[in-house]
Design a protein around this motif. Structure first.
Motif, PDB file in Angstrom:
ATOM      1  N   ILE A  31      12.916   4.075  19.163  1.00 46.84           N
ATOM      2  CA  ILE A  31      12.832   2.608  19.221  1.00 46.84           C
ATOM      3  C   ILE A  31      11.482   2.187  19.800  1.00 46.84           C
ATOM      4  O   ILE A  31      10.825   1.262  19.292  1.00 46.84           O
ATOM      5  CB  ILE A  31      13.983   2.045  20.067  1.00 46.84           C
ATOM      6  CG1 ILE A  31      15.334   2.401  19.451  1.00 46.84           C
ATOM      7  CG2 ILE A  31      13.848   0.530  20.226  1.00 46.84           C
ATOM      8  CD1 ILE A  31      16.527   2.046  20.322  1.00 46.84           C
ATOM      9  N   PHE A  32      11.064   2.879  20.855  1.00 50.24           N
ATOM     10  CA  PHE A  32       9.772   2.628  21.503  1.00 50.24           C
ATOM     11  C   PHE A  32       8.637   2.793  20.496  1.00 50.24           C
ATOM     12  O   PHE A  32       7.729   1.944  20.415  1.00 50.24           O
ATOM     13  CB  PHE A  32       9.618   3.611  22.667  1.00 50.24           C
ATOM     14  CG  PHE A  32       8.357   3.467  23.467  1.00 50.24           C
ATOM     15  CD1 PHE A  32       8.280   2.590  24.528  1.00 50.24           C
ATOM     16  CD2 PHE A  32       7.246   4.244  23.163  1.00 50.24           C
ATOM     17  CE1 PHE A  32       7.117   2.468  25.280  1.00 50.24           C
ATOM     18  CE2 PHE A  32       6.083   4.139  23.896  1.00 50.24           C
ATOM     19  CZ  PHE A  32       6.015   3.245  24.965  1.00 50.24           C
ATOM     20  N   TRP A  33       8.668   3.872  19.710  1.00 47.14           N
ATOM     21  CA  TRP A  33       7.631   4.120  18.701  1.00 47.14           C
ATOM     22  C   TRP A  33       7.676   3.094  17.577  1.00 47.14           C
ATOM     23  O   TRP A  33       6.644   2.663  17.082  1.00 47.14           O
ATOM     24  CB  TRP A  33       7.798   5.530  18.118  1.00 47.14           C
ATOM     25  CG  TRP A  33       7.345   6.621  19.033  1.00 47.14           C
ATOM     26  CD1 TRP A  33       6.495   6.516  20.093  1.00 47.14           C
ATOM     27  CD2 TRP A  33       7.723   7.992  18.961  1.00 47.14           C
ATOM     28  NE1 TRP A  33       6.321   7.750  20.693  1.00 47.14           N
ATOM     29  CE2 TRP A  33       7.057   8.672  20.016  1.00 47.14           C
ATOM     30  CE3 TRP A  33       8.562   8.730  18.121  1.00 47.14           C
ATOM     31  CZ2 TRP A  33       7.207  10.032  20.236  1.00 47.14           C
ATOM     32  CZ3 TRP A  33       8.703  10.095  18.323  1.00 47.14           C
ATOM     33  CH2 TRP A  33       8.030  10.737  19.386  1.00 47.14           C
ATOM     34  N   GLN A  34       8.890   2.734  17.151  1.00 47.85           N
ATOM     35  CA  GLN A  34       9.037   1.794  16.050  1.00 47.85           C
ATOM     36  C   GLN A  34       8.372   0.462  16.375  1.00 47.85           C
ATOM     37  O   GLN A  34       7.713  -0.145  15.524  1.00 47.85           O
ATOM     38  CB  GLN A  34      10.532   1.575  15.745  1.00 47.85           C
ATOM     39  CG  GLN A  34      10.803   0.614  14.598  1.00 47.85           C
ATOM     40  CD  GLN A  34      10.290   1.119  13.269  1.00 47.85           C
ATOM     41  OE1 GLN A  34      10.368   2.302  12.953  1.00 47.85           O
ATOM     42  NE2 GLN A  34       9.718   0.218  12.473  1.00 47.85           N
ATOM     43  N   LYS A  35       8.519  -0.001  17.606  1.00 43.41           N
ATOM     44  CA  LYS A  35       7.920  -1.266  18.014  1.00 43.41           C
ATOM     45  C   LYS A  35       6.394  -1.189  18.060  1.00 43.41           C
ATOM     46  O   LYS A  35       5.721  -2.224  18.051  1.00 43.41           O
ATOM     47  CB  LYS A  35       8.461  -1.681  19.385  1.00 43.41           C
ATOM     48  CG  LYS A  35       9.939  -2.061  19.363  1.00 43.41           C
ATOM     49  CD  LYS A  35      10.428  -2.457  20.741  1.00 43.41           C
ATOM     50  CE  LYS A  35      11.897  -2.873  20.708  1.00 43.41           C
ATOM     51  NZ  LYS A  35      12.405  -3.230  22.050  1.00 43.41           N
ATOM     52  N   ARG A  36       5.850   0.011  18.093  1.00 44.71           N
ATOM     53  CA  ARG A  36       4.401   0.208  18.174  1.00 44.71           C
ATOM     54  C   ARG A  36       3.837   0.831  16.902  1.00 44.71           C
ATOM     55  O   ARG A  36       2.713   1.317  16.898  1.00 44.71           O
ATOM     56  CB  ARG A  36       4.074   1.077  19.396  1.00 44.71           C
ATOM     57  CG  ARG A  36       4.353   0.358  20.704  1.00 44.71           C
ATOM     58  CD  ARG A  36       4.530   1.320  21.858  1.00 44.71           C
ATOM     59  NE  ARG A  36       4.720   0.617  23.124  1.00 44.71           N
ATOM     60  CZ  ARG A  36       5.870   0.050  23.497  1.00 44.71           C
ATOM     61  NH1 ARG A  36       6.930   0.101  22.704  1.00 44.71           N
ATOM     62  NH2 ARG A  36       5.962  -0.579  24.661  1.00 44.71           N
ATOM     63  N   ASN A  37       4.651   0.835  15.849  1.00 42.88           N
ATOM     64  CA  ASN A  37       4.249   1.381  14.547  1.00 42.88           C
ATOM     65  C   ASN A  37       3.809   2.847  14.632  1.00 42.88           C
ATOM     66  O   ASN A  37       2.855   3.273  13.972  1.00 42.88           O
ATOM     67  CB  ASN A  37       3.112   0.536  13.939  1.00 42.88           C
ATOM     68  CG  ASN A  37       3.531  -0.902  13.665  1.00 42.88           C
ATOM     69  OD1 ASN A  37       4.619  -1.152  13.159  1.00 42.88           O
ATOM     70  ND2 ASN A  37       2.672  -1.845  14.028  1.00 42.88           N
ATOM     71  N   LYS A  89      11.124  -2.555  31.181  1.00 45.08           N
ATOM     72  CA  LYS A  89      10.768  -2.890  29.800  1.00 45.08           C
ATOM     73  C   LYS A  89       9.685  -1.969  29.265  1.00 45.08           C
ATOM     74  O   LYS A  89       9.686  -1.618  28.073  1.00 45.08           O
ATOM     75  CB  LYS A  89      10.305  -4.349  29.737  1.00 45.08           C
ATOM     76  CG  LYS A  89      10.065  -4.849  28.330  1.00 45.08           C
ATOM     77  CD  LYS A  89       9.725  -6.330  28.329  1.00 45.08           C
ATOM     78  CE  LYS A  89       9.500  -6.843  26.907  1.00 45.08           C
ATOM     79  NZ  LYS A  89       9.156  -8.305  26.890  1.00 45.08           N
ATOM     80  N   LYS A  90       8.780  -1.554  30.119  1.00 46.89           N
ATOM     81  CA  LYS A  90       7.649  -0.721  29.699  1.00 46.89           C
ATOM     82  C   LYS A  90       8.042   0.747  29.539  1.00 46.89           C
ATOM     83  O   LYS A  90       7.544   1.446  28.649  1.00 46.89           O
ATOM     84  CB  LYS A  90       6.506  -0.844  30.713  1.00 46.89           C
ATOM     85  CG  LYS A  90       5.197  -0.221  30.261  1.00 46.89           C
ATOM     86  CD  LYS A  90       4.101  -0.510  31.251  1.00 46.89           C
ATOM     87  CE  LYS A  90       2.747   0.002  30.767  1.00 46.89           C
ATOM     88  NZ  LYS A  90       2.271  -0.666  29.559  1.00 46.89           N
ATOM     89  N   GLU A 148       1.124   5.929  24.137  1.00 39.70           N
ATOM     90  CA  GLU A 148       0.793   5.667  22.742  1.00 39.70           C
ATOM     91  C   GLU A 148      -0.708   5.542  22.502  1.00 39.70           C
ATOM     92  O   GLU A 148      -1.146   5.273  21.391  1.00 39.70           O
ATOM     93  CB  GLU A 148       1.493   4.393  22.258  1.00 39.70           C
ATOM     94  CG  GLU A 148       0.987   3.111  22.868  1.00 39.70           C
ATOM     95  CD  GLU A 148       1.704   2.733  24.149  1.00 39.70           C
ATOM     96  OE1 GLU A 148       1.744   1.535  24.467  1.00 39.70           O
ATOM     97  OE2 GLU A 148       2.217   3.643  24.824  1.00 39.70           O
TER      98      GLU A 148
END
Length: 316
Positions: free
Chosen positions: A154-160, A243-244, A114
């Motif tokens: 989901i990964f992207w959503q948590k990082r906007n 988790k990462k 990201e």
């Protein structure tokens, strides 16, 4: 010079053929030697494999927090990823596996990082394109992508990052599937006919069982045989970094599990998972050595541990 039955029966997408047609047409301007064709096609595949290895290296090294981390990760990457069990990517029967593996994992490295800045949207577009092309080359990569992309959302959503990523991703996927349909149309006369034929031969008629049946544990045994002692660190890396990197880890395990329940098995069918296992193995050894340093406050012990792992793994 021969054509595999999957192509004559339209059971495999013509996309791979289309890619090679342009390459070989260019070759024939200078030489029609079959030997030149043999090595040219493998060199073409090797370019993407080397590209994937370079991105894998960057993917691993960016986790370093100190000079010692960078040194140990470089040593481990060199050993585990290059000298320890490397699949036969340039083997006679593994060209489509090599190319599709490289394309999928390059897509993963683009979408999981990201920190691309303003260029992130461009990387996501390329990831979508490469994933679609990989699917056209080896339909089995769909088992991986079908799980990976919902999780990466989901990964992207948590990082906007989700809103800025969806349009470039689906644009890349659309372009890749358009090329897939056009390739089938030009070579077979019907766009996307290979998707149906693949389903007909491999699901309805289950033709692959004619080439042998193996038990569900076949791939697990293959991984244990290839990675031996290092399998412990693969599991450690999976736990430490779940988790990462959960989109990559879950998709890889799903890919392996699905293939384990397909009756006909060959190690080449799971090549996509092997570089991932190598990366997680590297991270597992590194995280264990870092734990030793943190607890005992003696970095020299980490060096000894890493050297010991390399020597022992090389001897068995």
């Amino acid at each position: 010079g021969g054509v595999a039955w999957e192509f004559t029966e339209k059971a495999r997408a013509a996309l791979y053929i289309m890619m090679l047609v342009f390459l070989l047409k260019l070759q024939y301007l200078f030489s029609d030697s079959s030997v030149v064709s043999f090595y040219l096609v493998r060199s073409f595949s090797a370019i993407f494999f080397v590209w994937m290895v370079l991105f894998a290296y960057q993917f691993v090294i960016r986790l370093a927090k100190s000079d010692f981390d960078r040194f140990s990760l470089r040593v481990l990457f060199l050993f585990v990823f290059i000298f320890a069990p490397v699949p036969y990517y340039l083997g006679f029967r593994t060209l489509t596996e090599s190319l599709s593996t490289a394309l999928v994992l390059i897509s993963v490295f683009f979408t999981l990082n990201e920190n691309q800045g303003k260029g992130f949207r461009n990387f996501v577009f390329i990831a979508g394109l490469f994933s679609a092309l990989a699917f056209g080359i080896r339909y089995q990569t769909g088992f991986f992508s079908a799980v990976y992309y919902p999780l990466i959302f989901i990964f992207w959503q948590k990082r906007n990052l989700l809103k800025c990523s969806l349009i470039p991703l689906f644009s890349g996927l659309f372009l890749g599937f358009l090329l897939l349909g056009l390739a089938d149309y030009f070579f077979y006369g019907i766009p996307f006919i290979s998707l149906y034929k693949y389903y007909e031969f491999n699901v309805l008629r289950n033709v692959s069982v004619e080439y042998g049946i193996s038990p569900p544990a076949f791939y697990l045994a293959g991984i244990l045989i290839n990675y031996k002692f290092l399998t412990i660190f693969f599991l450690a890396g999976t736990l430490f970094y779940f988790k990462k990197f959960y989109p990559l880890i879950v998709a890889t395990f799903f890919f392996l599990i699905v293939h384990s329940f397909i009756p006909h098995k060959e190690i080449r069918f799971i090549y996509l998972s092997l570089p991932v296992i190598s990366i997680l193995t590297i991270l597992g050894v590194h995280r264990t050595s870092s734990f030793i340093t943190e607890k005992l406050k003696k970095p020299i012990l980490s060096y000894i541990f890493i050297v010991g792992v390399i020597i022992y793994s090389s001897s068995i």
